[in-house]
Write a protein that holds these residues in place. Structure first.
Motif, PDB file in Angstrom:
ATOM      1  N   ILE A   9       3.963  -4.358  58.229  1.00 62.83           N
ATOM      2  CA  ILE A   9       3.343  -4.022  59.522  1.00 62.83           C
ATOM      3  C   ILE A   9       1.827  -4.154  59.417  1.00 62.83           C
ATOM      4  O   ILE A   9       1.223  -3.753  58.412  1.00 62.83           O
ATOM      5  N   ASN A  11      -1.544  -3.148  61.835  1.00 64.88           N
ATOM      6  CA  ASN A  11      -2.008  -2.513  63.069  1.00 64.88           C
ATOM      7  C   ASN A  11      -3.445  -2.952  63.333  1.00 64.88           C
ATOM      8  O   ASN A  11      -4.354  -2.604  62.577  1.00 64.88           O
ATOM      9  N   HIS A  68       3.026  -6.516  70.618  1.00 62.08           N
ATOM     10  CA  HIS A  68       3.299  -6.856  69.224  1.00 62.08           C
ATOM     11  C   HIS A  68       3.699  -8.317  69.104  1.00 62.08           C
ATOM     12  O   HIS A  68       4.117  -8.939  70.083  1.00 62.08           O
ATOM     13  N   GLU A  70       5.804 -10.776  66.245  1.00 64.06           N
ATOM     14  CA  GLU A  70       6.497 -10.920  64.956  1.00 64.06           C
ATOM     15  C   GLU A  70       6.127 -12.279  64.390  1.00 64.06           C
ATOM     16  O   GLU A  70       6.338 -13.317  65.032  1.00 64.06           O
ATOM     17  N   LYS A  75       5.468  -7.554  61.432  1.00 69.17           N
ATOM     18  CA  LYS A  75       5.258  -7.120  62.805  1.00 69.17           C
ATOM     19  C   LYS A  75       3.784  -6.768  62.963  1.00 69.17           C
ATOM     20  O   LYS A  75       3.274  -5.866  62.286  1.00 69.17           O
ATOM     21  N   ASN A  77       1.126  -5.188  65.253  1.00 67.33           N
ATOM     22  CA  ASN A  77       0.865  -4.394  66.454  1.00 67.33           C
ATOM     23  C   ASN A  77      -0.550  -4.685  66.910  1.00 67.33           C
ATOM     24  O   ASN A  77      -1.504  -4.517  66.139  1.00 67.33           O
ATOM     25  N   GLN A 359       5.576  -3.563  74.414  1.00 66.66           N
ATOM     26  CA  GLN A 359       5.161  -4.935  74.649  1.00 66.66           C
ATOM     27  C   GLN A 359       4.502  -4.909  76.015  1.00 66.66           C
ATOM     28  O   GLN A 359       5.114  -5.212  77.032  1.00 66.66           O
ATOM     29  N   ASP A 373       4.105   2.487  61.587  1.00 69.52           N
ATOM     30  CA  ASP A 373       4.347   1.765  62.844  1.00 69.52           C
ATOM     31  C   ASP A 373       3.785   2.523  64.049  1.00 69.52           C
ATOM     32  O   ASP A 373       3.360   3.680  63.938  1.00 69.52           O
TER      33      ASP A 373
END
Ligand SMILES: Nc1nc2c(ncn2[C@@H]2O[C@H](COP(=O)(O)OP(=O)(O)O)[C@@H](O)[C@H]2O)c(=O)[nH]1
Ligand SMILES: [Mg+2]
Length: 699
Positions: A9, A11, A68, A70, A75, A77, A359, A373
């Motif tokens: 992840i 961020n 987000h 992928e 992933k 964010n 989203q 997350d």
């Protein structure tokens, strides 16, 4: 969507000045990754993260928004933030929830105030920052010019990783210095698809120059790399990227990329770069949180799935038909849909029904979220921005986001008086949603005040009140809490007598009134001897004087800072009572106070301004026109400017923050604090007295 662990992840807060292309870039990144089906635009109101009516109508971001993408089994964010300083509360919250920042700079607008502000904010938090020059397709786009602007205005540690092929209308490809390959885009296609080629000959000279600079810069961040580089060895791509990532974490390097969101050029490379160069969510430094609802012990919080669940709510958005949506970052532990959690900040249990990710406006549900997350839930019972969600068995409170102090203040009135209650509850809900907006009741001026980061911020508050709470309200210039006081001593009598028929009323007192120290309020002394007034009636006299003083003598403002000696009087055995002596007190004050040379007092604030030196003259000139008393000036490193301290009457400071920003092109900092009351100069006082008389007549 599959489940992602913290190591998979990223961020990222997307920050920068207003209209630099942040929202468009976030939309393009989510689209090109395949995570969002549609390539939205600002123009037709379809950009993923600008979804509220206020944003679509105005065409700029007001709230932070989360999307987000992928990409490469990761992933990402993306927290889109508002660029205008009026809404910087949300930008700061976005940075607080992220591990790194993508700082967007428009290819034609360049480095602006919001860019500086947000870059500094990211750096002060210790976040790695990646620059993207956006809108490379725009006429007059100039990559090299932006590069040198960043160097002179933001940081000398910026280093290009990409070179555009063509600019403006001619922009059609990007060379990556790490890969030494070019991505050449098919004209007209907006899918982000490209053909990979060798470095085109027309950018070869620029490539050579920037490549040498890049490798030298990276080598310089690491002794062993430097040694090998100086020995003439080639530094490989992976090595270079690893060294770059480390240097970014130490804030020794800031890479520079370029893109066009409209054409979707360069967006895939930005995604790959985020994955390769930005820290993953497990790499966050441990956080010290307080234990329990009351506890002052601290515990370390690590991004670890096995640790107890702890999450910080960094945004609350109230939506019609849905209620409040709480957006949070998991800092440790994992959480499943339907879990019962505990809000330690407010000591309430909450249930996470319909756990979801974001989203833009869509909130797809997920079964589980892992440490690191970002997720959301709607309709929590009593959870607000800055609250920590944890568990009953391991309750903690995470460090809160520090929102900036409000800068402008206005009075707010419901246009329809019947809406007063709805107005109050709406204002409190809006504060819960956005802590950089606040509201309070001023008991002295009898007004509800609202304060925020700027006039635009408060305009949006009005729009939200209307849409979400059905209240039409208006803003007014706040009343100033003037007071009155006296300059001389005088004495006299207050005699209340009503003795015709039935039981009479009789009270009689003699008082001396004299000035006291500023801040003393009202000091009452009982000097009655020989029972001229029975002691049980003396408090009534004092109450009468207080009551009369509250109404003032010059212009109806409370009269303060005086002393009263009650030194004589008389009474009637049957007709005297408390009421009569209170009346006598009122009359005594009304007779004596006007003889004491009453004057007006005005509230003053102490302001501290940090301004760049090129605006110092304007700032000082403007202050003197506001009857300011300059306490001192001193040079400061902040914005390479001067710190000015001054005492200024509140009546001269209405919307001062806005005026200051326009004088300094948004580069000043302001702090103001109540300082106290001082006598108002005659002319200004006369104006206030006349104005209040006119108002009283109009009512
Ligand atoms: N030509 C061009 N215009 C863009 C691009 N990205 C954004 N814009 C336009 O620039 C304006 C500001 O964009 P926006 O994404 O709202 O910027 P933000 O305020 O930083 O979020 C909008 O009118 C966009 O349509 C781009 O890559 N090329
Ligand atoms: Mg935006």
């Amino acid at each position: 969507m599959r489940e992602y662990r913290g190591s998979e992840i990223r961020n990222i807060a997307v920050v920068g000045h207003g209209a630099s292309g942040k929202t468009s870039l976030v939309d393009a990144l989510a689209f090109v990754s395949g995570s969002s089906r549609r390539h939205g635009t600002i123009g037709d109101g379809t950009a993923l993260t600008d979804s509220t009516p206020e944003e679509i109508e105005r065409g700029f971001s007001i709230n932070l928004g989360v999307a987000h993408a992928e990409w490469m089994d990761t992933k990402i964010n993306l927290i889109d933030t508002p660029g205008f300083l009026d809404f910087q509360g949300d930008a700061i919250a976005g940075l607080a929830a992220a591990d790194g920042a993508l700082c967007v700079i428009g290819a034609t607008s360049g480095v602006e105030v919001g860019t500086e502000r947000m870059f500094q904010e990211a750096v002060s938090r210790g976040d790695p920052v990646l620059f993207v020059v956006s809108m490379m397709d725009k006429e007059m786009a100039d990559f090299d010019a932006i590069y040198s602007q960043i160097k002179t205005r933001l940081t000398s540690k910026v280093i290009p990783i990409e070179v555009p092929v063509g600019q403006g209308m001619e922009f059609h490809g990007i060379v990556n210095l790490f890969d030494k390959r070019a991505h050449v885009y098919a004209r007209g296609a907006k899918s982000g698809a490209y053909e990979e080629t060798d470095v085109p000959p027309e950018v070869q000279p620029q490539f050579d120059r920037y490549y040498a600079e890049l490798i030298e810069t990276i080598a310089a961040t690491d002794d062993s790399l430097l040694e090998r580089y100086l020995d003439g060895n080639e530094i490989g791509r992976d090595e270079a990227i690893a060294a770059m990532k480390d240097a970014m974490k130490r804030m020794e390097l800031f890479p520079l990329f370029c893109a066009s969101s409209t054409l979707n050029y360069g967006t895939r490379a930005v995604l790959s770069t985020i994955v390769e160069l930005m820290p993953n969510a497990y790499e966050m430094e441990e956080i010290h949180a307080f234990t329990g609802a009351e506890g002052d012990h601290t515990v370390e919080i690590h991004a670890d799935d096995a640790a107890p669940f702890a999450a910080l709510v960094f945004k609350t958005q109230s939506e019609p038909h849905v209620g409040d949506v709480s957006i949070f970052r998991l800092l440790s532990g994992s959480v499943a849909n339907g879990d019962e959690v505990y809000n330690a900040t407010r000591d309430t249990a909450e249930k996470l029904n319909h756990l979801a990710i974001l989203q833009g406006r869509d909130r797809p549900e997920v079964p589980r979220l892992h440490a690191g997350d970002i997720g959301c839930v709607a309709k929590l019972r009593n959870t607000h921005t800055n609250d920590t969600l944890s568990t009953r068995s391991h309750p903690v409170r995470l460090p809160q986001i520090r929102f900036p102090d409000p800068l402008v203040e206005m009075a707010i009135y419901a246009v329809n008086r019947a809406d007063e209650e709805k107005l109050q509850s709406g204002l409190h809900r809006l504060h819960d949603e956005d802590p950089s907006f606040s509201t309070h009741w001023n008991a002295e001026t009898h007004e509800t005040l609202v304060s925020g980061m700027g006039e635009r911020h408060l305009d949006v508050v009005l729009a939200k009140l209307k849409r979400k709470f059905g209240v039409v309200a208006e803003l007014r210039r706040p009343r100033i809490a003037y007071r009155e006081t006296i300059r001389l001593r005088a004495e006299g009598q207050g005699r209340h007598k009503k003795q015709s028929g039935g039981r009479g009323q009789f009270g009689d007192c003699w008082v001396r009134i004299a000035p006291a120290q500023r801040g003393d309020g009202i000091r009452f002394e009982d000097r009655i001897v020989g029972g001229a007034i029975p002691s049980k009636f003396i408090p009534a006299v004092e109450r009468g004087i207080h009551e009369a003083a509250e109404r003032g003598v010059l212009a109806g403002f409370p009269l303060v800072d005086f002393q009263v000696e009650l030194y004589d009087g008389s009474y009637h055995t049957v007709d005297s009572n408390e009421m009569s002596f209170k009346m006598a007190g009122i009359l005594a004050f009304k007779t004596v106070a006007p003889k004491c040379k009453p004057v007006l007092l005005e509230p003053l604030d102490e302001v501290e301004i940090v301004t760049p030196d090129d605006s110092l003259g304007d700032v000082l000139g403007d202050l003197s026109s506001r009857r300011a008393q300059i306490l001192g000036t001193e040079p400061t490193n902040e914005v390479k400017g001067t710190k000015v301290r001054a005492v200024v009457p509140q009546s001269e400071l209405h919307l001062y923050a806005s005026a200051l920003q326009s004088m300094t092109h948004g580069r000043a900092r302001l702090h103001r604090e109540f300082r106290g009351y001082e006598e108002m100069p005659g002319e200004a006082a006369q104006r206030v007295i006349q104005e209040t008389e006119q108002e009283a007549r109009a009512d």
